[in-house]
Design an enzyme around this catalytic site. Structure first.
Site, PDB file in Angstrom:
ATOM      1  N   GLY A   1      -4.535  -4.309  -3.752  1.00 16.89           N
ATOM      2  CA  GLY A   1      -5.525  -3.274  -4.054  1.00 16.89           C
ATOM      3  C   GLY A   1      -4.749  -2.033  -4.440  1.00 16.89           C
ATOM      4  CG  HIS A   2      -1.998  -2.012  -6.962  1.00 14.41           C
ATOM      5  ND1 HIS A   2      -1.076  -2.544  -7.814  1.00 14.41           N
ATOM      6  CD2 HIS A   2      -1.728  -2.562  -5.745  1.00 14.41           C
ATOM      7  CE1 HIS A   2      -0.291  -3.390  -7.145  1.00 14.41           C
ATOM      8  NE2 HIS A   2      -0.678  -3.421  -5.896  1.00 14.41           N
TER       9      HIS A   2
ATOM     10  CG  ASP B   1      -1.873  -1.187   1.199  1.00 17.72           C
ATOM     11  OD1 ASP B   1      -2.194  -1.678   0.104  1.00 17.72           O
ATOM     12  OD2 ASP B   1      -2.265  -1.639   2.293  1.00 17.72           O
TER      13      ASP B   1
ATOM     14  CD  GLN C   1       0.856  -8.938  -2.499  1.00 12.66           C
ATOM     15  OE1 GLN C   1       1.514  -9.612  -3.265  1.00 12.66           O
ATOM     16  NE2 GLN C   1      -0.387  -8.616  -2.783  1.00 12.66           N
TER      17      GLN C   1
ATOM     18  CE  LYS D   1       2.449  -2.379  -4.342  1.00  9.84           C
ATOM     19  NZ  LYS D   1       2.078  -2.020  -2.950  1.00  9.84           N
TER      20      LYS D   1
HETATM   21  P1  GDP Z   1      -0.767   0.343  -3.541  1.00  7.39           P
HETATM   22  O1  GDP Z   1      -1.359  -0.947  -3.094  1.00  7.39           O
HETATM   23  O2  GDP Z   1       0.692   0.414  -3.279  1.00  7.39           O
HETATM   24  O3  GDP Z   1      -1.102   0.693  -4.960  1.00  7.39           O
HETATM   25  O4  GDP Z   1      -1.426   1.477  -2.625  1.00  7.39           O
HETATM   26  P2  GDP Z   1      -2.977   1.575  -2.188  1.00  7.39           P
HETATM   27  O5  GDP Z   1      -3.766   2.054  -3.348  1.00  7.39           O
HETATM   28  O6  GDP Z   1      -3.429   0.355  -1.499  1.00  7.39           O
HETATM   29  O7  GDP Z   1      -2.880   2.678  -1.053  1.00  7.39           O
HETATM   30  C1  GDP Z   1      -2.362   3.935  -1.271  1.00  7.39           C
HETATM   31  C2  GDP Z   1      -3.437   4.991  -0.935  1.00  7.39           C
HETATM   32  O8  GDP Z   1      -2.830   6.255  -0.873  1.00  7.39           O
HETATM   33  C3  GDP Z   1      -4.516   5.100  -1.987  1.00  7.39           C
HETATM   34  O9  GDP Z   1      -5.717   5.465  -1.364  1.00  7.39           O
HETATM   35  C4  GDP Z   1      -4.003   6.221  -2.884  1.00  7.39           C
HETATM   36  O10 GDP Z   1      -5.045   6.899  -3.556  1.00  7.39           O
HETATM   37  C5  GDP Z   1      -3.363   7.123  -1.873  1.00  7.39           C
HETATM   38  N1  GDP Z   1      -2.203   7.902  -2.334  1.00  7.39           N
HETATM   39  C6  GDP Z   1      -1.211   7.551  -3.186  1.00  7.39           C
HETATM   40  N2  GDP Z   1      -0.276   8.515  -3.257  1.00  7.39           N
HETATM   41  C7  GDP Z   1      -0.700   9.512  -2.421  1.00  7.39           C
HETATM   42  C8  GDP Z   1      -0.142  10.771  -2.024  1.00  7.39           C
HETATM   43  O11 GDP Z   1       0.927  11.184  -2.436  1.00  7.39           O
HETATM   44  N3  GDP Z   1      -0.874  11.493  -1.120  1.00  7.39           N
HETATM   45  C9  GDP Z   1      -2.070  11.074  -0.620  1.00  7.39           C
HETATM   46  N4  GDP Z   1      -2.693  11.837   0.265  1.00  7.39           N
HETATM   47  N5  GDP Z   1      -2.597   9.885  -0.968  1.00  7.39           N
HETATM   48  C10 GDP Z   1      -1.917   9.121  -1.855  1.00  7.39           C
HETATM   49  P1  IMO Z   2      -0.859  -4.186  -2.227  1.00 11.90           P
HETATM   50  O1  IMO Z   2      -0.424  -4.740  -3.562  1.00 11.90           O
HETATM   51  C1  IMO Z   2      -0.891  -4.575   2.095  1.00 11.90           C
HETATM   52  C2  IMO Z   2      -0.886  -8.649   3.722  1.00 11.90           C
HETATM   53  C3  IMO Z   2      -2.116  -9.097   4.451  1.00 11.90           C
HETATM   54  C4  IMO Z   2      -1.496 -10.072   5.442  1.00 11.90           C
HETATM   55  C5  IMO Z   2      -0.388 -10.732   4.617  1.00 11.90           C
HETATM   56  C6  IMO Z   2      -0.763 -12.047   3.987  1.00 11.90           C
HETATM   57  O2  IMO Z   2      -2.163  -3.491  -2.291  1.00 11.90           O
HETATM   58  O3  IMO Z   2       0.215  -3.390  -1.613  1.00 11.90           O
HETATM   59  P2  IMO Z   2      -2.314 -12.800   1.984  1.00 11.90           P
HETATM   60  O4  IMO Z   2      -3.729 -12.468   1.651  1.00 11.90           O
HETATM   61  O5  IMO Z   2      -1.339 -12.389   0.931  1.00 11.90           O
HETATM   62  O6  IMO Z   2      -2.124 -14.209   2.398  1.00 11.90           O
HETATM   63  O7  IMO Z   2      -1.972 -11.917   3.292  1.00 11.90           O
HETATM   64  O8  IMO Z   2      -0.061  -9.795   3.605  1.00 11.90           O
HETATM   65  N1  IMO Z   2      -1.128  -8.141   2.350  1.00 11.90           N
HETATM   66  C7  IMO Z   2      -1.084  -6.851   2.006  1.00 11.90           C
HETATM   67  N2  IMO Z   2      -0.903  -5.748   2.757  1.00 11.90           N
HETATM   68  N3  IMO Z   2      -1.013  -4.468   0.762  1.00 11.90           N
HETATM   69  C8  IMO Z   2      -1.162  -5.557  -0.012  1.00 11.90           C
HETATM   70  O9  IMO Z   2      -1.149  -5.505  -1.365  1.00 11.90           O
HETATM   71  C9  IMO Z   2      -1.245  -6.824   0.613  1.00 11.90           C
HETATM   72  N4  IMO Z   2      -1.410  -8.087   0.176  1.00 11.90           N
HETATM   73  C10 IMO Z   2      -1.309  -8.885   1.239  1.00 11.90           C
HETATM   74  O10 IMO Z   2      -2.744  -8.030   5.097  1.00 11.90           O
HETATM   75  O11 IMO Z   2      -0.895  -9.375   6.486  1.00 11.90           O
HETATM   76 MG    MG Z   3      -2.863  -1.643  -1.800  1.00 10.52          MG
END
Ligand code: GDP
Ligand code: IMO
Ligand code: MG
Length: 421
Positions: free
Chosen positions: A40-41, A13, A223, A16
């Site tokens: 979840g991206h 998270d 991840q 990416k």
């Molecule tokens: P990922 O899994 O690495 O793609 O990241 P996620 O989407 O799960 O979580 C990142 C969260 O931060 C999302 O809600 C994005 O919309 C938000 N986000 C990404 N970059 C920024 C930033 O520079 N500032 C803020 N405030 N939010 C951001």
């Molecule tokens: P993105 O791509 C954050 C965590 C879960 C748990 C562990 C194992 O959005 O960054 P799993 O379902 O893979 O067996 O869970 O890894 N986890 C993540 N945490 N971002 C993710 O993906 C994750 N995918 C798995 O919360 O701790």
């Molecule tokens: Mg994510």
């Protein structure tokens, strides 16, 4: 030409998806190489939010092809739901998507096994996303799995029944849990039928041919490095290699094709699920970060644990991944913090160290912080030079500690809220 890798340096998270979406215009192919719908991206394109789980984050660009690589595990129901949602939003998907025949399938009973295994662990549960990831990769390495290419074979149903029976047998070792297997199976087979109509390819040939033709590929990690099956906080990890080596095994490209490795880190640190987190803040400050950063899981909605940036952890992550460029996200979340702290060293029985011990939970007794003056203002600079001095000072400090250049600075969730140096 070459493969650039983009991956998370923390526990997932890191933002990416947003950076991939921004960078995609420079590439001809974007490929996912590991993980599955546990990811979840989040992308904000023209102010509209989309959360991608299996589809690569290059999908909003008309000129490129998105590949779901062999290293990915696919839940047919989730994949088709994702495609339907994108199409309902008026986006073209099918012509931009190719799926590796060697990618493994998540069966409904994999999800059931994931749930049963977690329930049986009680306090020691991993905090899995319950998407069936672990059991699916277990079948892959156990040489029992079903792959996308199998759905084209005449005896696919037979293969499915045989693996399902195995799972039902296995489930007997766990306490019973509620699960609507028949309903899930019906949706699953519906989706399988629709996946047969998609572009299923020998992706290893495809990506290598594109490289030979002079095209560039962006490999999108899911991840984060600390969730890597080998080098993460085992057993509180995911079941795939989230590090750069995962690109070679998960897309079929040789190590010599890899050029830049872009490591993404937040300006602080979060983790969702169980397991050690040395710089975690279990106090009002942690809560303040969670609220300011809206730190709730994109896949499960769970509150993310929050803490300060962790230098030994980042040094470890950049070492293992071979990161060449840093992308720092969510800097704006710290806009109202008078002081920004950073975990600089770990306190251990043997004194201060900047190395991660084998047993992080027992081995790290505390952390030594450094403190930095906050900028206390909104950041809306269009260039690095235009950033407030305190921001530049913080970034220079990080560059010196990690020994790598900060090339991307993200100051908001939108595609354009990014400074490139
Ligand atoms: P990922 O899994 O690495 O793609 O990241 P996620 O989407 O799960 O979580 C990142 C969260 O931060 C999302 O809600 C994005 O919309 C938000 N986000 C990404 N970059 C920024 C930033 O520079 N500032 C803020 N405030 N939010 C951001
Ligand atoms: P993105 O791509 C954050 C965590 C879960 C748990 C562990 C194992 O959005 O960054 P799993 O379902 O893979 O067996 O869970 O890894 N986890 C993540 N945490 N971002 C993710 O993906 C994750 N995918 C798995 O919360 O701790
Ligand atoms: Mg994510």
């Amino acid at each position: 030409m070459a493969v650039d890798v983009l991956l998370g340096l923390q526990w997932g998270d890191e933002g990416k998806g947003k950076i991939v979406d921004y960078l995609a215009h420079k590439y001809q192919v974007v490929g996912r190489f590991q993980g599955g719908p546990n990811a979840g991206h989040t992308l904000y394109v023209n102010g509209v939010k989309t959360v991608l789980h299996t589809i690569p984050s290059g999908i909003f660009h008309a000129h490129l092809v998105n590949v779901i690589g062999n290293g990915v595990v696919i839940d047919p129901t989730t994949l088709m739901r994702e495609i339907d949602q994108l199409e309902a939003g008026g986006h073209e998907v099918r012509s931009r998507l190719r799926i590796a025949k060697k990618a493994h399938l998540i069966l409904p009973t994999h999800k059931l096994l994931d749930m049963a295994s977690e329930a049986s662990k009680g306090e020691a549960k991993i905090g899995s996303t319950l998407r069936g990831i672990g059991p699916c990769y277990m079948d892959k390495t156990g040489r029992n799995g079903l792959r996308i290419g199998d759905i084209l074979s005449a005896d696919f149903d037979k293969k499915y029944q045989s693996l399902k029976e195995k799972h039902l047998h296995l489930l007997k070792v766990y306490p019973e849990i509620a699960f609507e297997l028949q309903a899930e199976e019906a949706k699953w087979f519906d989706s399988i039928a629709r996946i047969r109509e998609l572009d299923l390819i020998d992706a290893e040939y495809y990506v290598n041919e594109r490289l030979k033709a002079g095209d560039s590929i962006l490999a999108e990690g899911a991840q984060g490095m600390m969730l890597d099956i080998d080098f993460g906080t085992y057993p509180y990890v995911t079941s795939s290699n989230t590090i750069s080596s995962g690109v070679c095994s998960g897309l079929g490209v040789p190590p010599s094709s890899v050029r830049e490795v872009i490591g993404v880190t937040k300006a602080y640190c979060t983790r969702v699920g169980s397991g050690p987190f040395p710089s975690e803040l279990n106090d009002a400050e942690g809560e303040r970060i969670r609220v300011a950063g809206n730190e709730f899981g994109s896949t499960t909605g769970r509150p993310r644990r929050c803490g300060w940036l962790d230098i030994p952890q980042l040094k470890y992550a950049t070492m293992i991944t071979g990161t060449t460029q840093i992308a720092i996200t969510k800097l704006d979340v710290l806009n109202a913090f008078e002081t920004i702290s950073v975990a600089e060293q770990y306190e251990t029985k043997g004194g201060l160290t900047d190395q991660l011990p084998f047993d992080i939970t027992e081995g790290i007794l505390g952390v030594a912080h450094s403190h930095h003056t906050g900028w206390m203002q909104e950041i809306n600079a269009g260039s690095y030079e235009g950033l407030p001095d305190a921001v530049k000072q913080y970034l220079r400090y990080l560059e010196k500690q990690i020994g790598l250049p900060v090339v991307y600075v993200s100051t908001g969730p939108g595609r354009e809220e990014l400074i490139v140096r």
